[in-house]
Design a protein around this motif. Structure first.
Motif, PDB file in Angstrom:
ATOM      1  N   ILE A 106      12.300   6.477  -8.333  1.00 20.73           N
ATOM      2  CA  ILE A 106      11.364   5.689  -7.541  1.00 20.73           C
ATOM      3  C   ILE A 106      10.261   6.609  -7.035  1.00 20.73           C
ATOM      4  O   ILE A 106      10.534   7.632  -6.409  1.00 20.73           O
ATOM      5  CB  ILE A 106      12.078   5.015  -6.347  1.00 20.73           C
ATOM      6  CG1 ILE A 106      13.144   4.043  -6.859  1.00 20.73           C
ATOM      7  CG2 ILE A 106      11.071   4.310  -5.437  1.00 20.73           C
ATOM      8  CD1 ILE A 106      14.046   3.482  -5.779  1.00 20.73           C
ATOM      9  N   VAL A 107       9.021   6.237  -7.335  1.00 19.75           N
ATOM     10  CA  VAL A 107       7.873   6.999  -6.842  1.00 19.75           C
ATOM     11  C   VAL A 107       7.499   6.445  -5.467  1.00 19.75           C
ATOM     12  O   VAL A 107       7.400   5.229  -5.282  1.00 19.75           O
ATOM     13  CB  VAL A 107       6.688   6.906  -7.818  1.00 19.75           C
ATOM     14  CG1 VAL A 107       5.482   7.649  -7.268  1.00 19.75           C
ATOM     15  CG2 VAL A 107       7.090   7.474  -9.183  1.00 19.75           C
ATOM     16  N   VAL A 108       7.339   7.368  -4.513  1.00 24.58           N
ATOM     17  CA  VAL A 108       7.144   7.007  -3.109  1.00 24.58           C
ATOM     18  C   VAL A 108       5.731   7.359  -2.658  1.00 24.58           C
ATOM     19  O   VAL A 108       5.212   8.422  -2.999  1.00 24.58           O
ATOM     20  CB  VAL A 108       8.169   7.776  -2.231  1.00 24.58           C
ATOM     21  CG1 VAL A 108       7.927   7.541  -0.759  1.00 24.58           C
ATOM     22  CG2 VAL A 108       9.589   7.402  -2.626  1.00 24.58           C
ATOM     23  N   VAL A 109       5.125   6.448  -1.864  1.00 29.12           N
ATOM     24  CA  VAL A 109       3.846   6.716  -1.215  1.00 29.12           C
ATOM     25  C   VAL A 109       4.079   6.577   0.286  1.00 29.12           C
ATOM     26  O   VAL A 109       4.436   5.491   0.759  1.00 29.12           O
ATOM     27  CB  VAL A 109       2.756   5.716  -1.661  1.00 29.12           C
ATOM     28  CG1 VAL A 109       1.439   6.010  -0.951  1.00 29.12           C
ATOM     29  CG2 VAL A 109       2.578   5.758  -3.165  1.00 29.12           C
ATOM     30  N   THR A 110       3.927   7.676   1.026  1.00 29.64           N
ATOM     31  CA  THR A 110       4.130   7.627   2.473  1.00 29.64           C
ATOM     32  C   THR A 110       2.835   7.209   3.163  1.00 29.64           C
ATOM     33  O   THR A 110       1.746   7.399   2.623  1.00 29.64           O
ATOM     34  CB  THR A 110       4.595   8.988   3.018  1.00 29.64           C
ATOM     35  OG1 THR A 110       3.652   9.985   2.639  1.00 29.64           O
ATOM     36  CG2 THR A 110       5.965   9.365   2.488  1.00 29.64           C
ATOM     37  N   PRO A 111       2.945   6.643   4.370  1.00 28.59           N
ATOM     38  CA  PRO A 111       1.743   6.237   5.086  1.00 28.59           C
ATOM     39  C   PRO A 111       0.867   7.452   5.402  1.00 28.59           C
ATOM     40  O   PRO A 111       1.373   8.538   5.660  1.00 28.59           O
ATOM     41  CB  PRO A 111       2.271   5.614   6.384  1.00 28.59           C
ATOM     42  CG  PRO A 111       3.738   5.525   6.249  1.00 28.59           C
ATOM     43  CD  PRO A 111       4.167   6.376   5.107  1.00 28.59           C
ATOM     44  N   ASN A 133       1.796  -6.235  18.715  1.00 27.15           N
ATOM     45  CA  ASN A 133       2.212  -6.040  17.327  1.00 27.15           C
ATOM     46  C   ASN A 133       2.146  -4.563  16.977  1.00 27.15           C
ATOM     47  O   ASN A 133       1.269  -3.845  17.464  1.00 27.15           O
ATOM     48  CB  ASN A 133       1.295  -6.797  16.355  1.00 27.15           C
ATOM     49  CG  ASN A 133       1.601  -8.268  16.319  1.00 27.15           C
ATOM     50  OD1 ASN A 133       2.719  -8.685  16.578  1.00 27.15           O
ATOM     51  ND2 ASN A 133       0.598  -9.073  16.000  1.00 27.15           N
ATOM     52  N   CYS A 134       3.053  -4.132  16.139  1.00 23.52           N
ATOM     53  CA  CYS A 134       3.050  -2.781  15.580  1.00 23.52           C
ATOM     54  C   CYS A 134       2.863  -2.950  14.077  1.00 23.52           C
ATOM     55  O   CYS A 134       3.626  -3.685  13.434  1.00 23.52           O
ATOM     56  CB  CYS A 134       4.374  -2.081  15.885  1.00 23.52           C
ATOM     57  SG  CYS A 134       4.484  -0.431  15.172  1.00 23.52           S
ATOM     58  N   THR A 135       1.839  -2.283  13.532  1.00 22.81           N
ATOM     59  CA  THR A 135       1.521  -2.421  12.105  1.00 22.81           C
ATOM     60  C   THR A 135       1.485  -1.046  11.454  1.00 22.81           C
ATOM     61  O   THR A 135       0.843  -0.128  11.962  1.00 22.81           O
ATOM     62  CB  THR A 135       0.160  -3.133  11.925  1.00 22.81           C
ATOM     63  OG1 THR A 135       0.225  -4.402  12.591  1.00 22.81           O
ATOM     64  CG2 THR A 135      -0.154  -3.361  10.455  1.00 22.81           C
ATOM     65  N   SER A 136       2.184  -0.923  10.331  1.00 23.23           N
ATOM     66  CA  SER A 136       2.237   0.352   9.600  1.00 23.23           C
ATOM     67  C   SER A 136       1.005   0.522   8.732  1.00 23.23           C
ATOM     68  O   SER A 136       0.332  -0.448   8.392  1.00 23.23           O
ATOM     69  CB  SER A 136       3.481   0.400   8.708  1.00 23.23           C
ATOM     70  OG  SER A 136       3.317  -0.465   7.585  1.00 23.23           O
ATOM     71  N   ALA A 137       0.735   1.755   8.352  1.00 23.92           N
ATOM     72  CA  ALA A 137      -0.259   2.030   7.308  1.00 23.92           C
ATOM     73  C   ALA A 137       0.395   1.669   5.965  1.00 23.92           C
ATOM     74  O   ALA A 137       1.620   1.594   5.862  1.00 23.92           O
ATOM     75  CB  ALA A 137      -0.655   3.502   7.347  1.00 23.92           C
ATOM     76  N   PRO A 138      -0.417   1.438   4.918  1.00 26.25           N
ATOM     77  CA  PRO A 138       0.153   1.085   3.611  1.00 26.25           C
ATOM     78  C   PRO A 138       1.098   2.169   3.077  1.00 26.25           C
ATOM     79  O   PRO A 138       0.847   3.362   3.244  1.00 26.25           O
ATOM     80  CB  PRO A 138      -1.082   0.961   2.709  1.00 26.25           C
ATOM     81  CG  PRO A 138      -2.222   0.707   3.641  1.00 26.25           C
ATOM     82  CD  PRO A 138      -1.876   1.449   4.907  1.00 26.25           C
ATOM     83  N   SER A 139       2.197   1.718   2.441  1.00 27.35           N
ATOM     84  CA  SER A 139       3.180   2.643   1.871  1.00 27.35           C
ATOM     85  C   SER A 139       3.960   1.934   0.778  1.00 27.35           C
ATOM     86  O   SER A 139       3.836   0.735   0.584  1.00 27.35           O
ATOM     87  CB  SER A 139       4.147   3.131   2.962  1.00 27.35           C
ATOM     88  OG  SER A 139       4.942   2.049   3.426  1.00 27.35           O
TER      89      SER A 139
END
Length: 185
Positions: A106-111, A133-139
């Protein structure tokens, strides 16, 4: 087949070394073939010149110069590189005995930044409603979010769950978790 070694998780744009160890019990090697999701992308046949051969496949960029019968190096993996990798080893004639083993990668992209909290007020009084609300960066995969109130995990009844959002052409995921409660004394 004595060992198939494939990274379970790897960061996007890193090189991946896929290992395949085998014992032929005295037989000669006929070929080593590598497959991603059932499609062949690399073949090593010692009798051929050169022995290594690459077959184009999206998300698979083989570094032919650094690949052998035991190791295949993939350059700068992308999200398309995620999948099931299988190594297949065949002995020489007359038996052509074949063994194989596989693992998933699995290739991973961290925020690229921390989560963002929105909707909060600078001060609250007893009886006020808190809605944030708490919103993550794209990952990829999606981030797991949780809320703490005064250092203690928030009561599940205070949590508001939202569907993940897909962003960009790569389909990175954004998570949002809401928190809603009345301030008590």
């Amino acid at each position: 087949m004595t060992e198939v070694r494939i990274p379970k998780h790897i960061m996007r744009y890193e090189d991946a070394a896929l290992g395949c160890k085998y014992d032929l019990d005295g037989e000669s090697l006929y070929s080593v073939k590598w497959y991603k999701d059932g499609f062949e992308f690399y073949r090593y046949v010692p009798r051929d010149m050169p022995p290594g051969q690459v077959f184009p496949l999206p998300g698979v960029d083989v570094d032919l110069q650094n690949s052998t019968d035991n190791v295949v190096v993939l350059r700068r993996v992308t999200l398309q590189s995620t999948g099931r990798y299988r190594c297949e080893v065949s002995g020489e004639a007359p038996s052509f005995q074949t063994v194989s083993g596989h693992e998933d990668m699995i290739v991973v992209v961290t925020p690229t930044k921390g989560p963002q909290i929105t909707g909060g007020q600078p001060r609250y009084q007893i009886g006020d409603m808190v809605r944030v609300n708490c919103t993550s960066a794209p990952s990829k995969p999606i981030c797991h979010l949780s809320w703490l109130i005064n250092g203690i995990h928030a009561n599940r009844s205070f949590l508001r769950y939202y569907e993940p959002k897909l962003v960009g052409r790569e389909g990175l995921e954004v998570a949002t978790l809401g928190l809603e409660f009345r301030v008590r004394g």
